[in-house]
Design a protein around this motif. Structure first.
Motif: not given
Length: 546
Positions: A76, A79, A234, A242-243, A246, A249
């Motif tokens: 993870s 990312w 994740s 998580f979103w 992401v 990043q």
């Protein structure tokens, strides 16, 4: 490490520093005036411009921070790579070709020059604002990189109890001398050498480590045995966390078009053919270095699971797996990543003072000889200031460096991209965009830290009062503009729009998990909105210069 091995590593490092000085001296023999010092006479080839633009943007983060991310978080932690590569793509395929042509037509030597000449700046409001933001950010960056160099040198050269002090002094003096001697050309040449060294080391070492481990199958098995979560994309995050992670990043790439030490490489390229070549070179370098760093962290986690600091995985693996000569070169690669960035940031800070402030705003030193001497003098002064801050202000530097990348990206990336068009923005919108980018970055970062550390009374107190200090700062800016007689109605509208969107971000950051977003993302988009809205207001004397 034995005494003989340690001595070998020291010799390699001394030879490396000597080579940097040689490059600086060679570049100085071809530096004869202001344009040479600030932009290498617009003569850089594809390799120097391409590698320099990428190496200068990554610093010790790629050899230390990126390695530490995958060491700690596993898969993870990777990312960041697609986010950075998206930023590279925007820069080299969209920004670089147009920016080289625009800056050459304008005769611009700095990023601030491009912005002010693109939209006009009769009262120097844009130039003073941009120069202030760049100088503050670059001074913080220079000091932080000197701190990192001090730690790396003290560890590598085994300098004893006073290692950090001498590490800062040695690293800073070498790179300040190189930069002051040869200016932009010396920085680009040393970046090319150091960037290639970094790429070679950060790709070869983890591949050799995987081979010694028994192959990629053994690497995956080893990670699973330590913690199955290390193989999760994740990283255990779910839902908004998580979103937000992401998007944040991936959003790192939004900042690249606004980095003055990066975009000036495109302005210095020799011609359009070199721009097309450097695009390929830069993308290959980025892919190799980002995923090489990620692999280094993963294999380091398996081979050295008890390492106290994951950011030291590359250095620890080099000492464990290679001959002292190779280890010395790999350790030099770590330091190279730091010095390639600090030299570029040192030059940008010096250019902000010597060219944007003294030559343009104050109208001094217009001939080549005085411009060259002034540039060299300001490099030395900024370098000495960086040394003093690095030796005395670690906690202050750490706090402000949190804002530096996001602040520069949010303030300038939207403007640099909109400068490629014709009628998107005027000078009032440009001012609003810069102020909004800075305000939202600071506000969002304060909110994010307060949310992530709810037990910290200091952080919560700072965030709770931040809206008030934003109002105070806006009033101060308006008063200065009024007293200096440089503000008109458009400038006032720009400040008020920036204040409104900054206060909106103060309210938004704690709503619906938005605090999980990396601050550059909301700051970038709100700065863009601010610039576009203010530019659409009916103002006199705000015609866009095409």
């Amino acid at each position: 490490m034995t005494h003989q091995a340690s001595l070998t590593v020291d010799v390699v490092m001394v030879l490396y520093l000597g080579l940097l000085l040689l490059i600086g001296w060679m570049a100085s023999r071809r530096t004869h005036g202001g344009e040479d010092f600030h932009l290498a006479g617009r003569s850089l080839g594809a390799w120097a411009a391409g590698i320099s633009s990428t190496a200068s943007s990554e610093s010790g983060w790629v050899t230390l921070g990126a390695v530490g991310m995958t060491y700690t978080h596993g898969i993870s932690g990777l990312w960041f790579a697609p986010g950075c590569l998206l930023g590279y793509m925007v820069n080299v395929y969209l920004l670089a070709p147009r920016l080289r042509r625009i800056s050459a037509e304008q005769g611009s030597l700095t990023m601030t020059d491009v912005i002010t000449r693109r939209w006009g700046d009769p009262g120097n409001v844009l130039r003073v604002t941009a120069t202030t933001i760049i100088l503050l950010a670059m001074m913080v960056y220079v000091a932080s990189q000197m701190m990192a160099a001090g730690k790396a040198f003290s560890t590598t050269l085994d300098l004893g109890d006073a290692g950090y002090f001498w590490g800062v002094v040695i690293g800073a003096l070498i790179i300040t001398l190189v930069t002051s001697l040869g200016g932009f050309r010396a920085v680009a040449w040393t970046d090319l050498f150091q960037g290639l060294l970094v790429a070679a080391g950060i790709v070869a070492l983890p591949l050799w480590a995987v081979y010694r481990l028994g192959g990629f199958g053994e690497l995956i098995s080893g990670l699973a045995a330590l913690d199955p979560g290390l193989l999760s994309a994740s990283g255990g995050r779910i839902g908004p966390a998580f979103w937000g992670f992401v998007v944040g990043q991936l959003g790192i790439g939004l900042g690249y078009p606004g980095m003055p030490h990066v975009v000036t490489r495109y302005m210095a390229a020799r011609d359009d053919h070199e721009i097309r070549r450097l695009s390929t070179i830069a993308m290959i370098w980025g892919i190799a270095v980002f995923y090489g760093a990620g692999l280094c962290g993963l294999v380091g986690r398996v081979m050295l699971p008890q390492l106290a600091d994951g950011e030291r995985a590359l250095m620890a693996l080099s000492l464990k797996l290679t001959h002292p000569v190779i280890a010395g070169l790999l350790l030099a690669a770590v330091i190279s990543a730091i010095l390639s960035t600090v030299s570029s940031q040192l030059l940008v800070a010096a250019s902000a003072v010597s060219y944007d402030l003294v030559e343009v705003i104050l109208g001094k030193a217009q001939d080549d000889r005085r411009s060259l001497l002034l540039g060299r003098a300001t490099v030395i002064l900024v370098g000495l200031a960086g040394i003093l801050v690095a030796l005395r202000g670690e906690s202050v530097v750490f706090w402000f460096v949190l804002f530096a990348w996001s602040g520069l990206g949010a303030c300038f990336a939207p403007l640099m991209l909109m400068a490629l068009g014709r009628d998107f923005v005027n000078r009032y919108g440009a001012l609003a965009g810069m102020l909004t980018g800075l305000g939202v970055t600071v506000m969002w970062k304060l909110g994010e830290k307060a949310i992530s550390e709810p037990a910290s009374f200091v952080l919560k107190s700072r965030f709770d009062r931040a809206w008030f200090w934003a109002v105070v700062l806006a009033v101060v800016i308006l008063v200065i503009g009024r007293l200096s007689r440089t503000f008109d109605a458009g400038h006032v509208a720009a400040v008020l729009m920036a204040l409104a969107l900054t206060e909106l971000s103060w309210w938004l950051v704690g709503r619906g998990g938005l605090g999980n977003l990396y601050e550059l993302v909301p700051a970038f988009f709100l700065a863009t909105i601010s610039a576009l809205l203010v530019s659409r207001l009916p103002m006199e004397n705000a015609k866009v210069d095409s």
